[in-house]
Design an enzyme around this catalytic site. Structure first.
Site, PDB file in Angstrom:
ATOM      1  N   GLU A  88       0.827  -1.202   0.000  1.00 19.93           N
ATOM      2  CA  GLU A  88       0.000   0.000   0.000  1.00 19.93           C
ATOM      3  C   GLU A  88       0.860   1.250   0.000  1.00 19.93           C
ATOM      4  OE1 GLU A  88      -3.932  -1.104   2.430  1.00 19.93           O
ATOM      5  OE2 GLU A  88      -2.097  -1.531   3.498  1.00 19.93           O
ATOM      6  N   CYS A 101       3.535   8.515   0.557  1.00 19.87           N
ATOM      7  CA  CYS A 101       4.108   7.616   1.558  1.00 19.87           C
ATOM      8  C   CYS A 101       4.293   6.250   0.896  1.00 19.87           C
ATOM      9  CB  CYS A 101       3.166   7.540   2.756  1.00 19.87           C
ATOM     10  SG  CYS A 101       3.702   6.360   3.999  1.00 19.87           S
ATOM     11  N   CYS A 108       6.822  -6.724   7.094  1.00 22.44           N
ATOM     12  CA  CYS A 108       7.969  -6.174   7.836  1.00 22.44           C
ATOM     13  C   CYS A 108       8.421  -7.206   8.862  1.00 22.44           C
ATOM     14  CB  CYS A 108       7.563  -4.884   8.548  1.00 22.44           C
ATOM     15  SG  CYS A 108       8.923  -4.099   9.445  1.00 22.44           S
ATOM     16  N   CYS A 112       7.212  -4.766  15.610  1.00 19.72           N
ATOM     17  CA  CYS A 112       6.832  -3.785  16.633  1.00 19.72           C
ATOM     18  C   CYS A 112       5.405  -4.131  17.052  1.00 19.72           C
ATOM     19  CB  CYS A 112       6.903  -2.363  16.091  1.00 19.72           C
ATOM     20  SG  CYS A 112       8.558  -1.914  15.539  1.00 19.72           S
ATOM     21  N   CYS A 115       2.147  -2.213  15.625  1.00 18.21           N
ATOM     22  CA  CYS A 115       2.055  -1.880  14.205  1.00 18.21           C
ATOM     23  C   CYS A 115       1.442  -3.047  13.416  1.00 18.21           C
ATOM     24  CB  CYS A 115       3.439  -1.549  13.672  1.00 18.21           C
ATOM     25  SG  CYS A 115       3.474  -1.256  11.903  1.00 18.21           S
ATOM     26  N   CYS A 325      -0.585   5.763   9.710  1.00 16.20           N
ATOM     27  CA  CYS A 325       0.673   5.133  10.101  1.00 16.20           C
ATOM     28  C   CYS A 325       0.387   3.864  10.880  1.00 16.20           C
ATOM     29  CB  CYS A 325       1.451   6.037  11.043  1.00 16.20           C
ATOM     30  SG  CYS A 325       2.073   7.478  10.259  1.00 16.20           S
TER      31      CYS A 325
END
Ligand code: SAH
Length: 332
Positions: A88, A101, A108, A112, A115, A325
């Protein structure tokens, strides 16, 4: 077949020379893509039909399919890199122009806790053409992009080589010509890669995801802190600041009951005392994690302001379409 979006102008020129095609034609094609916003040979009016057929015999120009989602303040692009790999990108319009962005990895690996991308897991690094595709699609949709932030899915410093080639391509004055100051890279703080960036002398803006004022808490919510602790991270950032002259911002999401007390604010202010780091307080976007948005955003920020710390609050844009975010998962 080579994907044309893998290549900067000099690589395209080399490839054309190998095929005994004059160099200036490579420049024409590059300009069509990055200055005149078309990657489709059929629309390149100063190129002969014979050349169009020839170029198409060794250069791939097809874009992947994608979907658009319109939010109140942002537009999200869901790009289907393959059957199963989606990424995205988010277009954030402002008075100063459109920011894009961009994602740098499918998923990933950093895990974290708060997230969504981390929760979803890691698939692979994106290649250069996939990174650039996000820009091409945004421009094709009519959004002239004037700033790039590598803050989408993934950890850009774990795919640094491809991120830097993509940056060079978009920075090329013969093409998109985006000045290096228009790029910001957000990282969870990988020290060796920050050093590498510094050695290569890229004067790119850095945003660093700090999110906790001490190692105990940071290690709990960001496992990468077990490898690179806060003290070492801040030392390398000071060096980066000095060597590149670029301002550094530290991102700090406020998580209810986790890192949002005045004691946390005091510890944070101790950490940055004497530096000119900028603190960006971020409103938490709800993910499938156990965390919740803090109610202390203004109290926390006023505390830091009183300590003469540069602080701004980043209100969430894009959460209405899961484009905020930490919300990017490659799903609708
Ligand atoms: N891996 C890089 C790039 C991702 S940028 C990094 O960690 O910086 C995405 C930014 O959104 C990071 O600052 C990340 O910490 C932040 N973020 C993650 N989850 C979030 C959430 N739920 N709400 C708000 N911000 C979040």
């Amino acid at each position: 077949m080579t994907n044309i979006l893998e290549l900067n102008l000099d690589d395209l020129e080399k490839l054309f020379s190998k095929q005994n095609i004059p160099k200036y034609k490579a420049k024409q094609v590059f300009e069509w893509i990055y200055k005149k916003q078309t990657i489709d040979f059929s629309e390149m009016t100063n190129i002969s039909n014979a050349d169009k057929t020839l170029f198409a015999s060794f250069l791939k120009t097809a874009l992947p399919s994608y979907e658009k989602f319109f939010g109140e303040k942002t537009v999200k692009l869901l790009i289907k890199l393959s059957e199963k790999d989606n990424v995205e990108s988010v277009i954030i319009p402002s008075e100063k122009g459109n920011t894009l962005c961009m994602s740098t990895q499918v998923g990933c690996p950093l895990k974290c806790d708060f997230c969504e991308t981390g929760i979803t897991g890691f698939v692979r690094n994106m290649n250069v053409s996939e990174i650039i595709t996000q820009y091409i699609v945004a421009q094709k949709e009519g959004y002239e992009i004037s700033r790039i932030v590598f803050m989408g899915m993934g950890e850009p410093l774990l795919n640094l080589d491809n991120v830097l080639v993509a940056t060079d391509i978009l920075n090329n004055p013969k093409g998109a010509s985006l000045g290096i100051r228009k790029f910001t890279l957000s990282t969870a703080g990988l020290i060796p890669e920050i050093k590498k960036l510094m050695q290569k002398n890229y004067k790119i803006n850095l945003a660093v995801s700090l999110h906790a004022p001490n190692d105990k808490l940071r290690s709990r919510i960001m496992p990468i802190n077990n490898q690179y602790n806060i003290k070492d991270l801040l030392l390398i950032l000071l060096e980066y600041r000095q060597k590149t002259g670029r301002r550094i911002s530290l991102e700090y999401i406020l998580l209810k009951g986790v890192n949002d007390s005045l004691q946390d604010a005091q510890q944070l202010s101790n950490l940055v005392k004497g530096t000119d780091f900028h603190i960006n307080l971020i409103e938490f976007n709800q993910t499938s994690s156990k965390y919740q948005k803090s109610d202390n955003l203004s109290i926390f920020s006023e505390f830091l302001l009183k300590k003469n710390i540069n602080v701004t609050i980043r209100k969430s844009a894009g959460s209405d379409i899961k484009a905020g975010c930490g919300m990017l998962s490659g799903k609708k």
